[in-house]
Write a protein that holds these residues in place. Structure first.
Motif, mmCIF file in Angstrom:
data_model
loop_
_atom_site.group_PDB
_atom_site.id
_atom_site.type_symbol
_atom_site.label_atom_id
_atom_site.label_comp_id
_atom_site.label_asym_id
_atom_site.label_seq_id
_atom_site.Cartn_x
_atom_site.Cartn_y
_atom_site.Cartn_z
ATOM 1 N N GLN A 111 0.850 -1.183 0.000
ATOM 2 C CA GLN A 111 0.000 0.000 0.000
ATOM 3 C C GLN A 111 0.890 1.239 0.000
ATOM 4 O O GLN A 111 1.679 1.435 0.928
ATOM 5 C CB GLN A 111 -0.905 0.018 1.232
ATOM 6 C CG GLN A 111 -1.948 -1.074 1.262
ATOM 7 C CD GLN A 111 -2.929 -0.854 2.398
ATOM 8 O OE1 GLN A 111 -3.716 0.100 2.401
ATOM 9 N NE2 GLN A 111 -2.896 -1.741 3.378
ATOM 10 N N LEU A 112 0.752 2.052 -1.019
ATOM 11 C CA LEU A 112 1.564 3.259 -1.140
ATOM 12 C C LEU A 112 0.744 4.468 -0.723
ATOM 13 O O LEU A 112 -0.389 4.648 -1.163
ATOM 14 C CB LEU A 112 2.043 3.433 -2.578
ATOM 15 C CG LEU A 112 2.938 2.314 -3.126
ATOM 16 C CD1 LEU A 112 3.306 2.600 -4.572
ATOM 17 C CD2 LEU A 112 4.180 2.154 -2.271
ATOM 18 N N VAL A 113 1.344 5.304 0.110
ATOM 19 C CA VAL A 113 0.646 6.457 0.658
ATOM 20 C C VAL A 113 1.523 7.695 0.491
ATOM 21 O O VAL A 113 2.641 7.742 1.006
ATOM 22 C CB VAL A 113 0.330 6.270 2.156
ATOM 23 C CG1 VAL A 113 -0.525 7.434 2.665
ATOM 24 C CG2 VAL A 113 -0.355 4.936 2.416
ATOM 25 N N MET A 114 1.040 8.689 -0.249
ATOM 26 C CA MET A 114 1.716 9.978 -0.267
ATOM 27 C C MET A 114 1.288 10.739 0.972
ATOM 28 O O MET A 114 0.091 10.843 1.267
ATOM 29 C CB MET A 114 1.350 10.780 -1.519
ATOM 30 C CG MET A 114 2.030 12.145 -1.581
ATOM 31 S SD MET A 114 1.447 13.165 -2.969
ATOM 32 C CE MET A 114 2.082 12.213 -4.340
ATOM 33 N N ILE A 115 2.252 11.270 1.704
ATOM 34 C CA ILE A 115 1.945 12.071 2.887
ATOM 35 C C ILE A 115 2.749 13.358 2.785
ATOM 36 O O ILE A 115 3.983 13.355 2.877
ATOM 37 C CB ILE A 115 2.207 11.287 4.189
ATOM 38 C CG1 ILE A 115 1.713 12.075 5.400
ATOM 39 C CG2 ILE A 115 3.646 10.837 4.318
ATOM 40 C CD1 ILE A 115 1.541 11.233 6.653
ATOM 41 N N THR A 116 2.075 14.481 2.571
ATOM 42 C CA THR A 116 2.750 15.701 2.158
ATOM 43 C C THR A 116 2.123 16.936 2.784
ATOM 44 O O THR A 116 0.919 16.970 3.060
ATOM 45 C CB THR A 116 2.711 15.832 0.618
ATOM 46 O OG1 THR A 116 3.226 17.107 0.226
ATOM 47 C CG2 THR A 116 1.293 15.695 0.079
ATOM 48 N N GLY A 117 2.941 17.950 2.942
ATOM 49 C CA GLY A 117 2.460 19.228 3.425
ATOM 50 C C GLY A 117 1.795 20.067 2.353
ATOM 51 O O GLY A 117 1.242 21.132 2.651
ATOM 52 N N SER A 118 1.823 19.621 1.102
ATOM 53 C CA SER A 118 1.095 20.330 0.057
ATOM 54 C C SER A 118 -0.402 20.224 0.317
ATOM 55 O O SER A 118 -0.867 19.317 1.014
ATOM 56 C CB SER A 118 1.423 19.733 -1.318
ATOM 57 O OG SER A 118 2.750 20.007 -1.688
ATOM 58 N N ASP A 119 -1.178 21.141 -0.276
ATOM 59 C CA ASP A 119 -2.619 21.079 -0.066
ATOM 60 C C ASP A 119 -3.223 19.916 -0.847
ATOM 61 O O ASP A 119 -2.585 19.354 -1.747
ATOM 62 C CB ASP A 119 -3.278 22.402 -0.463
ATOM 63 C CG ASP A 119 -3.244 22.649 -1.963
ATOM 64 O OD1 ASP A 119 -4.097 22.096 -2.678
ATOM 65 O OD2 ASP A 119 -2.363 23.399 -2.414
ATOM 66 N N ASP A 120 -4.461 19.556 -0.500
ATOM 67 C CA ASP A 120 -5.064 18.355 -1.064
ATOM 68 C C ASP A 120 -5.319 18.450 -2.561
ATOM 69 O O ASP A 120 -5.318 17.424 -3.252
ATOM 70 C CB ASP A 120 -6.351 17.981 -0.329
ATOM 71 C CG ASP A 120 -7.294 19.155 -0.085
ATOM 72 O OD1 ASP A 120 -6.924 20.303 -0.390
ATOM 73 O OD2 ASP A 120 -8.396 18.922 0.434
ATOM 74 N N VAL A 121 -5.488 19.645 -3.106
ATOM 75 C CA VAL A 121 -5.724 19.777 -4.543
ATOM 76 C C VAL A 121 -4.448 19.446 -5.314
ATOM 77 O O VAL A 121 -4.461 18.633 -6.254
ATOM 78 C CB VAL A 121 -6.222 21.192 -4.886
ATOM 79 C CG1 VAL A 121 -6.456 21.328 -6.397
ATOM 80 C CG2 VAL A 121 -7.515 21.501 -4.136
#
Length: 223
Positions: A111-121
């Protein structure tokens, strides 16, 4: 590239899977099209980026940045502009090595998950292009179509840990079932929680921490 035998792998986005940070790419793209971007750039440079480098990003500061970033735009208008930004500029900064590494994990059923401080858009645009089934990011808060800031918790520092924990707990998993790839020392709280931390294109502070902890290090900038 080595892949790790864990059911979940978290990936940061900025300066990790892409060779710049998405906020800077957005500002440069918008600056060429709208004079208002000058104000956004000045705010970001004077406040947000300095705070980020010092590990002092607050919810108010980041919410204020996004209110400025989207001033005069509805949520639908922002989504439309982000789509244009991604197609014209954003996608060009994805590391070629990222696709290979993600494909290797996908072949294992990870399961690959991007986790980022960028906004959801913006995060969803990159997540879709890179084949992520799951994206965790800063979430824009809205009042109808008006963007009012960010929801809590922030996807930054300890907030990333909380959001990652929620994701794992919902699936009956824990941090011992996860790996995490990132470039930034601000992600130290999550790196210290997972079973397999990996530093990717690290900044100097994180490179030193990786050496001290004996964490593996990948640097695609030199390839």
């Amino acid at each position: 590239m080595q892949v790790y035998d864990v059911p979940v792998v978290f990936f940061d986005l900025d300066d990790s899977l892409i060779n710049k940070d998405a906020n800077s790419l957005w500002i440069k793209w918008r600056f060429r099209r709208e004079r208002w971007a000058v104000v956004e750039a000045m705010l970001a440079l004077a406040s947000l980026y300095r705070a980020y480098k010092k590990g002092r990003v607050t919810h108010w500061r980041l919410s204020n940045y996004y209110r400025t970033r989207t001033r005069g735009m509805s949520l639908a208008e922002y989504q439309s502009r982000v789509e244009r930004f991604f197609n014209e500029r954003g996608q060009l900064h994805i590391y070629p090595q990222a696709a290979s590494l993600l494909f290797a994990y996908q072949q294992r059923g990870t399961q690959l998950v991007m986790i980022t401080g960028s906004d959801d858009v913006i995060a969803r645009a990159y997540g879709q292009a890179l084949g992520f089934a799951h994206v965790i990011s800063n979430r824009l808060s809205t009042d109808g179509q008006r963007i009012t800031g960010l929801e809590r918790p922030m996807c930054y520092g300890p907030g990333k840990v909380e959001l990652a924990r929620r994701f794992l707990t919902e699936r009956g998993l824990s941090f011992s079932d996860a790996a995490f790839y990132t470039d930034s020392h601000s992600d130290m709280p999550l790196l210290e929680m997972v079973a397999q931390p990996v530093v990717l294109n690290p900044n100097p502070q994180l490179r030193l921490a990786a050496q001290q902890h004996g964490w593996p290090c990948l640097d695609w900038r030199a390839e």
